[in-house]
Structure formats: C-alpha cells, structure tokens
Enzyme design. Structure first.
Site, PDB file in Angstrom:
ATOM      1  N   LEU A  33       0.780  -0.934   0.031  1.00  0.00           N
ATOM      2  CA  LEU A  33       0.049  -0.121   0.037  1.00  0.00           C
ATOM      3  C   LEU A  33       0.889   1.158   0.052  1.00  0.00           C
ATOM      4  O   LEU A  33       2.015   1.277   0.670  1.00  0.00           O
ATOM      5  CB  LEU A  33      -0.886   0.015   1.142  1.00  0.00           C
ATOM      6  CG  LEU A  33      -1.897  -1.362   1.280  1.00  0.00           C
ATOM      7  CD1 LEU A  33      -2.629  -1.105   2.679  1.00  0.00           C
ATOM      8  CD2 LEU A  33      -2.699  -1.488   0.287  1.00  0.00           C
ATOM      9  N   GLY A  36      -1.862   6.520  -2.199  1.00  0.00           N
ATOM     10  CA  GLY A  36      -3.036   6.335  -2.852  1.00  0.00           C
ATOM     11  C   GLY A  36      -4.045   5.584  -2.110  1.00  0.00           C
ATOM     12  O   GLY A  36      -5.210   5.872  -2.136  1.00  0.00           O
ATOM     13  N   HIS A  37      -3.452   4.477  -1.888  1.00  0.00           N
ATOM     14  CA  HIS A  37      -4.465   3.366  -1.320  1.00  0.00           C
ATOM     15  C   HIS A  37      -4.846   3.946   0.201  1.00  0.00           C
ATOM     16  O   HIS A  37      -6.235   3.745   0.622  1.00  0.00           O
ATOM     17  CB  HIS A  37      -3.733   2.028  -0.862  1.00  0.00           C
ATOM     18  CG  HIS A  37      -3.233   1.457  -2.095  1.00  0.00           C
ATOM     19  ND1 HIS A  37      -2.019   1.033  -2.324  1.00  0.00           N
ATOM     20  CD2 HIS A  37      -3.929   0.663  -2.876  1.00  0.00           C
ATOM     21  CE1 HIS A  37      -1.917   0.530  -3.300  1.00  0.00           C
ATOM     22  NE2 HIS A  37      -3.040   0.030  -3.777  1.00  0.00           N
ATOM     23  N   GLN A  61      -5.255 -11.650 -13.161  1.00  0.00           N
ATOM     24  CA  GLN A  61      -5.187 -10.534 -13.599  1.00  0.00           C
ATOM     25  C   GLN A  61      -3.913 -10.357 -14.327  1.00  0.00           C
ATOM     26  O   GLN A  61      -3.545  -9.176 -14.925  1.00  0.00           O
ATOM     27  CB  GLN A  61      -5.919  -9.260 -13.153  1.00  0.00           C
ATOM     28  CG  GLN A  61      -4.799  -8.750 -11.756  1.00  0.00           C
ATOM     29  CD  GLN A  61      -5.517  -7.891 -10.896  1.00  0.00           C
ATOM     30  OE1 GLN A  61      -6.595  -8.093 -10.364  1.00  0.00           O
ATOM     31  NE2 GLN A  61      -5.167  -6.767 -10.896  1.00  0.00           N
ATOM     32  N   ARG A 187       4.162  -0.279  -8.257  1.00  0.00           N
ATOM     33  CA  ARG A 187       5.351  -0.478  -9.425  1.00  0.00           C
ATOM     34  C   ARG A 187       6.237   0.797  -9.336  1.00  0.00           C
ATOM     35  O   ARG A 187       7.340   0.458 -10.190  1.00  0.00           O
ATOM     36  CB  ARG A 187       4.714  -0.329 -10.798  1.00  0.00           C
ATOM     37  CG  ARG A 187       3.773  -1.681 -10.970  1.00  0.00           C
ATOM     38  CD  ARG A 187       3.440  -1.984 -12.407  1.00  0.00           C
ATOM     39  NE  ARG A 187       2.662  -3.662 -12.408  1.00  0.00           N
ATOM     40  CZ  ARG A 187       1.490  -3.742 -12.327  1.00  0.00           C
ATOM     41  NH1 ARG A 187       0.548  -2.876 -12.176  1.00  0.00           N
ATOM     42  NH2 ARG A 187       0.986  -4.915 -12.421  1.00  0.00           N
TER      43      ARG A 187
HETATM   44  O1  PAF Z   1      -6.411  -2.040  -8.682  1.00  0.00           O
HETATM   45  C1  PAF Z   1      -6.098  -3.337  -8.214  1.00  0.00           C
HETATM   46  O2  PAF Z   1      -4.988  -2.994  -7.402  1.00  0.00           O
HETATM   47  C2  PAF Z   1      -6.464  -4.382  -8.561  1.00  0.00           C
HETATM   48  O3  PAF Z   1      -6.888  -4.256  -9.880  1.00  0.00           O
HETATM   49  C3  PAF Z   1      -7.892  -4.722  -7.769  1.00  0.00           C
HETATM   50  C4  PAF Z   1      -8.958  -3.688  -8.233  1.00  0.00           C
HETATM   51  C5  PAF Z   1      -7.520  -4.972  -6.306  1.00  0.00           C
HETATM   52  C6  PAF Z   1      -8.470  -6.048  -8.321  1.00  0.00           C
HETATM   53  O4  PAF Z   1      -7.420  -7.379  -8.145  1.00  0.00           O
END
Ligand code: PAF
Length: 280
Positions: A33, A36-37, A61, A187
């Site tokens: 985190l 932003g989070h 994903q 990242r």
């Molecule tokens: O934005 C992200 O970190 C991811 O795409 C999410 C929404 C947590 C889904 O894994």
C-alpha cells in the site's frame, strides 16, 4: 482491527455488522500500500461505519509474462497502514481460498475492455472483473472505492455493477501524486533512479494536454503528436499508448468533446506505468 484469511470468517464478521445496521465500505487492493491506497481507506472510513480492505495479489489478472511472482508484497507494513488509516478488517486470502483447483467461472466484459490497457494485456480485465465480483459477493459492501489512476478499471467496474445489478455504489477517488507529479503506484518501486526521473514526463505530457484543451484545442491528432514527441524525448521511455477516448464506452475519438479521457501507458524497462487526465 481484524484480519481474516477465509471467506467464511469475513462473511461472519460482516454479517454481525450488518445485523447491527452498520454500513460497510470496501477498498480492494493488491497490497504494498502507498498514499493512494491510504487516501481510499481514509475516505472509506469517513463515509462508512466499517471499512474492509482486501489485500490479495490476484494471479488471474496477470499475463504470462507479467510480474506476478516479483510483485512487491509486505503484509506487515500493509496491516499497519490499514490500521492507521481507520480500517476495521483486512481480508487477506491465499490464492487457493479465492480460486480452488476446480474453479471455472469468470466475469468478463467486451467493448470497453478491448482498448487501452485491455488491448495490451489480454485477459487482464477478465481477471479484475472476476476477483472484484467475488469480493463484492464475499463482503457485500454498501460502497467500494477505486482510484481514478486506473481509469479504465474504474469504468469497467462501474459498468459491471450496473450490468449485473450489484447492489452497491462505486466511488472513484482522485489520483494521489508525488511532489513532481508522478502518480503513486506500487510499481514505482521497480524504477531505477534514471527511470524514476524520466517517468515524470507522463504527468508533464498530460498537463500539456490539459492546458491545450483548456486553451480551446479540440483536435486529438495535434495534441497527441505533441505528447508523443515529449515522451519520446526521454531515452528510457517506451510508449505503450497515448489515447483519447470518450468517457463512456472508452472508444477512440478524433475531436474532443466532454467527457473525454486522455490515457497514457509508458514502459520504463520492465515497468509499465499508466496515468490519465479526465476532461469532464
Ligand atoms: O487496482 C488493483 O489493485 C486491482 O486491480 C484490484 C482492483 C484490487 C483487483 O485485484
């Protein structure tokens, strides 16, 4: 603050809250985190009685050649940030909890997932939609919070919620930036010093677009060419896309009309960074 590793335990805790008539907000994350989070968690905690943060690096994903194994993880630090930002529960499942071996059901979407990041990352949004759909079913939140930095993701999730009648509100939150304008991202930690310095061109190119639009320019080609020229001046920058799309179905446009999204993805070495400007 509670930490739950299973779906069953998460449901039990949320059910108790709901029985007391409390509202529940969800902040889905892949951990590691940053501010932003943190801003999403704080907003969630301000607008809901209880805040759940999911910390799950979602394998579905990631593409075959993407950074799943190397994706940064630090759960102890994440827990501290969640606690300080006002979260009440972290849902931290292992991949097998979310995807048992006989898992065959997916959520997916066409049209708006075909361009921008979806174009270069086949299967990415199928993974995002599936995990986010599962999280919505597991947590049953009243609201869920997503950053505007991932504009396509935000748009895709809003559409999924509408199309599949999920009963919650999706709240889009402003991008949080470093002092020099670079959008905060997990990242960014991958960048070398030189890459980090050159990466500020992404924000500068978007500011250029914003100013050109404010000055009355409506021709996409004119603005786009200058943005590409600016980014290409940085020797370590490798442009993935510089796109102008309508802020609805995310289809490419030639003349600017409100609301429109200017979206950029640039690689620095193996690190792919995205950012955008929403004209609305
Ligand atoms: O934005 C992200 O970190 C991811 O795409 C999410 C929404 C947590 C889904 O894994």
């Amino acid at each position: 603050m509670n930490i739950a590793e299973t779906i069953k335990e998460t449901r039990r805790i949320v059910k108790e809250w709901k029985m007391q008539g409390l509202t529940v907000g969800l902040v889905p994350t892949m951990g590691f985190l940053h501010e932003g989070h943190e801003s999403l968690i704080r907003r969630c905690a301000a607008e809901n009685d209880k805040t759940v943060v999911s910390v799950f690096v979602n394998p579905m994903q990631f593409g075959k050649n993407e950074d799943l194994e190397g994706y940064p993880r630090d759960f102890r630090r994440d827990s501290r940030i969640c606690q300080e930002a006002g979260a009440h529960l972290i849902f931290h499942p292992c991949p097998e909890e979310m995807y048992p071996p006989d898992f065959f059901t997916y959520m997916d979407m066409d049209t708006i997932t075909e361009g921008l990041c979806g174009g270069n990352r086949p299967g990415h949004f199928r993974g995002v939609c599936t995990v986010v759909g599962k999280l919505f079913h597991i947590v049953s939140p009243d609201r869920a919070y997503f950053g505007q930095k991932d504009a396509q993701q935000l748009s895709v999730i809003k559409k999924m919620v509408r199309d599949l009648d999920f009963d919650l509100e999706i709240v889009g939150c402003p991008t949080v930036r470093e002092a020099d304008g670079l959008a905060k991202s997990s990242r960014n930690t991958y960048l070398s010093e030189a890459e980090r310095q050159q990466a500020t061109v992404i924000h500068r190119s978007l500011r250029y677009a914003e100013e050109a639009i404010a000055a009355g320019e409506r021709d996409v080609k004119t603005i786009r060419e200058e943005m590409i020229r600016m980014i290409s001046q940085q020797p370590l920058a490798d442009i993935d896309y510089v796109e102008f799309v309508d802020w609805g179905l995310l289809q490419p446009i030639e003349k600017l009309e409100k609301p429109a999204l200017v979206a950029v993805a640039v690689r620095f070495g193996d690190t792919r960074l995205i950012d955008n400007y929403l004209w609305e």
